[in-house]
Design an enzyme around this catalytic site. Structure first.
Site, PDB file in Angstrom:
ATOM      1  N   GLY A 194     -53.809  65.430 -27.159  1.00 52.03           N
ATOM      2  CA  GLY A 194     -52.945  64.592 -26.322  1.00 52.03           C
ATOM      3  C   GLY A 194     -53.424  63.158 -26.348  1.00 52.03           C
ATOM      4  O   GLY A 194     -53.996  62.711 -27.348  1.00 52.03           O
ATOM      5  N   GLY A 199     -57.746  62.470 -22.405  1.00 58.72           N
ATOM      6  CA  GLY A 199     -58.936  62.875 -23.163  1.00 58.72           C
ATOM      7  C   GLY A 199     -60.212  62.527 -22.404  1.00 58.72           C
ATOM      8  O   GLY A 199     -61.172  63.307 -22.364  1.00 58.72           O
ATOM      9  N   GLU A 216     -58.327  65.787 -29.880  1.00 55.85           N
ATOM     10  CA  GLU A 216     -57.366  65.425 -30.936  1.00 55.85           C
ATOM     11  C   GLU A 216     -56.414  64.418 -30.306  1.00 55.85           C
ATOM     12  O   GLU A 216     -55.478  64.779 -29.607  1.00 55.85           O
ATOM     13  CB  GLU A 216     -56.608  66.681 -31.409  1.00 55.85           C
ATOM     14  CG  GLU A 216     -57.488  67.717 -32.089  1.00 55.85           C
ATOM     15  CD  GLU A 216     -57.793  67.366 -33.552  1.00 55.85           C
ATOM     16  OE1 GLU A 216     -57.057  66.558 -34.153  1.00 55.85           O
ATOM     17  OE2 GLU A 216     -58.770  67.903 -34.095  1.00 55.85           O
ATOM     18  N   CYS A 250     -48.113  62.742 -33.994  1.00 50.64           N
ATOM     19  CA  CYS A 250     -49.364  61.993 -33.818  1.00 50.64           C
ATOM     20  C   CYS A 250     -49.783  61.256 -35.079  1.00 50.64           C
ATOM     21  O   CYS A 250     -50.359  60.179 -34.997  1.00 50.64           O
ATOM     22  CB  CYS A 250     -50.478  62.926 -33.372  1.00 50.64           C
ATOM     23  SG  CYS A 250     -50.737  64.304 -34.496  1.00 50.64           S
TER      24      CYS A 250
HETATM   25  P1  NAD Z   1     -48.917  65.743 -22.730  1.00 52.87           P
HETATM   26  O1  NAD Z   1     -48.388  64.809 -21.704  1.00 52.87           O
HETATM   27  O2  NAD Z   1     -48.199  67.027 -23.000  1.00 52.87           O
HETATM   28  O3  NAD Z   1     -50.436  66.027 -22.342  1.00 52.87           O
HETATM   29  C1  NAD Z   1     -51.240  66.897 -23.106  1.00 52.87           C
HETATM   30  C2  NAD Z   1     -51.839  67.939 -22.187  1.00 52.87           C
HETATM   31  O4  NAD Z   1     -52.655  67.318 -21.197  1.00 52.87           O
HETATM   32  C3  NAD Z   1     -50.815  68.754 -21.432  1.00 52.87           C
HETATM   33  O5  NAD Z   1     -51.109  70.123 -21.560  1.00 52.87           O
HETATM   34  C4  NAD Z   1     -50.934  68.262 -20.007  1.00 52.87           C
HETATM   35  O6  NAD Z   1     -50.663  69.259 -19.057  1.00 52.87           O
HETATM   36  C5  NAD Z   1     -52.379  67.844 -19.926  1.00 52.87           C
HETATM   37  N1  NAD Z   1     -52.600  66.798 -18.922  1.00 52.87           N
HETATM   38  C6  NAD Z   1     -51.808  65.738 -18.658  1.00 52.87           C
HETATM   39  N2  NAD Z   1     -52.352  64.973 -17.687  1.00 52.87           N
HETATM   40  C7  NAD Z   1     -53.503  65.579 -17.324  1.00 52.87           C
HETATM   41  C8  NAD Z   1     -54.543  65.269 -16.379  1.00 52.87           C
HETATM   42  N3  NAD Z   1     -54.495  64.191 -15.604  1.00 52.87           N
HETATM   43  N4  NAD Z   1     -55.587  66.115 -16.288  1.00 52.87           N
HETATM   44  C9  NAD Z   1     -55.661  67.201 -17.071  1.00 52.87           C
HETATM   45  N5  NAD Z   1     -54.722  67.527 -17.991  1.00 52.87           N
HETATM   46  C10 NAD Z   1     -53.666  66.745 -18.102  1.00 52.87           C
HETATM   47  O7  NAD Z   1     -49.026  65.033 -24.140  1.00 52.87           O
HETATM   48  P2  NAD Z   1     -49.286  63.506 -24.459  1.00 52.87           P
HETATM   49  O8  NAD Z   1     -50.668  63.124 -24.078  1.00 52.87           O
HETATM   50  O9  NAD Z   1     -48.139  62.656 -24.017  1.00 52.87           O
HETATM   51  O10 NAD Z   1     -49.224  63.620 -26.048  1.00 52.87           O
HETATM   52  C11 NAD Z   1     -48.996  62.512 -26.820  1.00 52.87           C
HETATM   53  C12 NAD Z   1     -50.302  61.956 -27.354  1.00 52.87           C
HETATM   54  O11 NAD Z   1     -50.994  62.993 -28.037  1.00 52.87           O
HETATM   55  C13 NAD Z   1     -50.113  60.873 -28.362  1.00 52.87           C
HETATM   56  O12 NAD Z   1     -51.085  59.891 -28.159  1.00 52.87           O
HETATM   57  C14 NAD Z   1     -50.332  61.582 -29.678  1.00 52.87           C
HETATM   58  O13 NAD Z   1     -50.727  60.737 -30.725  1.00 52.87           O
HETATM   59  C15 NAD Z   1     -51.373  62.560 -29.323  1.00 52.87           C
HETATM   60  N6  NAD Z   1     -51.354  63.700 -30.215  1.00 52.87           N
HETATM   61  C16 NAD Z   1     -52.423  63.921 -31.008  1.00 52.87           C
HETATM   62  C17 NAD Z   1     -52.400  64.978 -31.894  1.00 52.87           C
HETATM   63  C18 NAD Z   1     -53.537  65.268 -32.793  1.00 52.87           C
HETATM   64  O14 NAD Z   1     -53.533  66.340 -33.388  1.00 52.87           O
HETATM   65  N7  NAD Z   1     -54.531  64.414 -32.916  1.00 52.87           N
HETATM   66  C19 NAD Z   1     -51.283  65.805 -31.951  1.00 52.87           C
HETATM   67  C20 NAD Z   1     -50.222  65.554 -31.096  1.00 52.87           C
HETATM   68  C21 NAD Z   1     -50.269  64.504 -30.218  1.00 52.87           C
END
Ligand code: NAD
Length: 440
Positions: A194, A199, A216, A250
């Site tokens: 995410g 992270g 990731e 991503c």
């Molecule tokens: P998202 O909002 O679905 O969040 C990811 C996860 O984090 C979810 O399961 C969510 O419930 C959890 N989460 C959210 N807020 C939280 C908190 N405060 N505390 C604990 N957990 C929490 O996804 P996103 O972050 O919007 O995804 C998009 C980002 O992810 C982009 O930056 C993208 O580049 C990156 N991404 C990376 C990869 C990779 O493989 N490197 C793949 C896909 C997406």
């Protein structure tokens, strides 16, 4: 009426830990049969998952199969084929002072209970690929799908317990409160995909228990286009990589970095390539996806006037549709260049030459991927040696992550750790050093 209370995170973890402690997950046979069960789920319920992905993200069935379901099946098959070899102990030479009868080797120990937290953009692939790696390495797994892809989350929560033992794999659905509660527990590894803000939350929680993490993450992945590259070929490949899943990938090329003359040659080719892929009106194309929600739609809408529109620029909030958009003459200080775009907007930024391009890349956060289109060996060599990124793709965006024998992961702001194929075994195992000296 059934008023059953959902199981508390501590109980879920205790249950999975008991399974792990029993030693049941250790034998190769247990691991491979779990992988086969997961394969069965995907091949039997591919259409159910594709329907959920269409509901959440407007993904076409072709795209859902190619980038999520079949992708995961391929990763399972690759793991089934090689797991035995990957797990074999590796012997190490023993120094003379220990005597000629001493032997030494490394063995892959599973870690225990792994938490996998997945995002919404490839909600099947990005939950199940780490999950299958963790199972292959002999762990039990708590899987947390993204609440922002609710139909897919529900489908996975319904299907996984039908195919995998619930005392080895638990699905916990939910958003921030549920994830926060999970993160208070002690895991043996946390695998998070995410954004970098969350992270950091994950890593802070993991630090409490000294739990190792794989992060990731994302970032702005540049695509450098050299003046010797054929603009028509470059445009076709860029457009396919950028506008897949409406840009919510991503490793999508975030922006184009090129010299002014090449930019001018690319503009009409990019417009042609978009039309060739999605037709004159992409809103009517079944192959073109939608933005995940209104919040992301509004965020992206505010980036649409960051440059001169070459193609696209239109949107429809009710349909969460943003046209595939190419922006030229983009100022590096404009809003679209200040954050990861994560949507169907492709800005073109110009630099004088390769030196300036390398400087531009190195002045910013280390990207998850760097792409380059060039005929020059020297340019390829320089980009490889003088920049740092999670992955490096020459001539074809996104493709490196489909090679199961390559590690997939970021560096710096784009993440830490990697997975896929044998790298998943490395991630979800402890490599234990063993020394043996006979007693007589
Ligand atoms: P998202 O909002 O679905 O969040 C990811 C996860 O984090 C979810 O399961 C969510 O419930 C959890 N989460 C959210 N807020 C939280 C908190 N405060 N505390 C604990 N957990 C929490 O996804 P996103 O972050 O919007 O995804 C998009 C980002 O992810 C982009 O930056 C993208 O580049 C990156 N991404 C990376 C990869 C990779 O493989 N490197 C793949 C896909 C997406």
């Amino acid at each position: 009426m059934n008023h059953s209370t959902p199981e508390q995170p501590a109980d879920v973890v205790a249950r999975l830990r008991a399974t792990f402690r029993s030693g049941r997950t250790q034998p190769l046979e247990w691991r491979t049969s779990r992988l086969k069960q997961l394969r069965e789920l995907l091949s039997t319920h591919g259409e159910d998952l594709a329907a959920a992905l269409h509901e959440d993200l407007g993904k076409s069935s072709t795209e859902a199969h190619r980038t999520e379901i079949d992708f995961t099946i391929r990763e399972i098959d690759h793991t089934l084929e090689h797991l035995d070899a990957w797990l074999r102990p590796e012997s190490a030479p023993v120094p003379a002072h220990l005597g000629t009868d001493a032997t030494a080797w490394t063995r892959y120990d599973p870690l225990g209970v792994v938490l996998v937290i997945a995002p919404w953009n490839y909600p099947v692939q990005l939950l199940l690929t780490p999950l299958l790696g963790a199972l292959a390495a002999g762990n039990t797994v708590v899987a947390k799908p993204s609440e922002l892809a609710p139909a897919t989350s529900a489908a996975l929560a319904r299907l996984l317990p039908r195919y995998l033992d619930t005392d080895a794999v638990a699905v916990v659905e939910g958003g921030i409160p549920e994830t926060t509660a999970l993160l208070a527990e002690r895991f043996d590894h946390i695998f998070y995909t995410g954004n970098g803000t969350v992270g950091r939350v994950v890593m802070r929680a993991a630090a409490e228990h000294l739990t190792p993490v794989t992060l990731e993450l994302g970032g702005k992945s540049p695509a450098f286009v050299d003046r010797d590259a054929d603009p028509a070929v470059v445009a076709d490949r860029l457009v396919r990589g950028k506008f897949l899943n409406a840009g919510q990938t991503c490793v999508a090329p975030d922006y184009v970095l090129t010299d002014p003359a090449t930019a001018r040659a690319l503009e009409p080719e990019l417009a042609r390539a978009v039309e060739a892929l999605f037709g004159a009106d992409p809103s009517t194309s079944r192959e073109y996806g939608r933005i995940v929600n209104e919040r992301h739609f509004d965020r992206l809408g505010a980036l649409l006037d960051s440059g001169r529109t070459v193609i696209g620029g239109t949107s429809d909030r009710a349909a969460k549709y943003i046209a595939p958009t190419v922006l030229a003459d983009v100022d590096p200080a404009s809003p679209v260049m200040r954050e990861e775009i994560f949507g169907p907007i492709l800005p073109i930024v110009t630099v004088a030459d390769l030196d300036e391009a390398i400087g531009f890349i190195n002045d910013r956060d280390k990207p998850l991927a760097l792409y380059a289109f060039t005929e020059s060996d020297d340019t390829r060599r320089r980009l490889a040696a003088e920049t740092s990124s999670g992955g490096l793709g020459f001539g074809l965006p996104l493709a490196h992550l489909t090679v199961s024998d390559l590690p997939f992961g970021g560096v710096g702001e784009s993440g830490m750790g990697s997975y896929h194929g044998r790298y998943s075994i490395e991630t979800f195992s402890h490599r234990k050093a063993v020394l043996e000296k006979p007693l007589r």
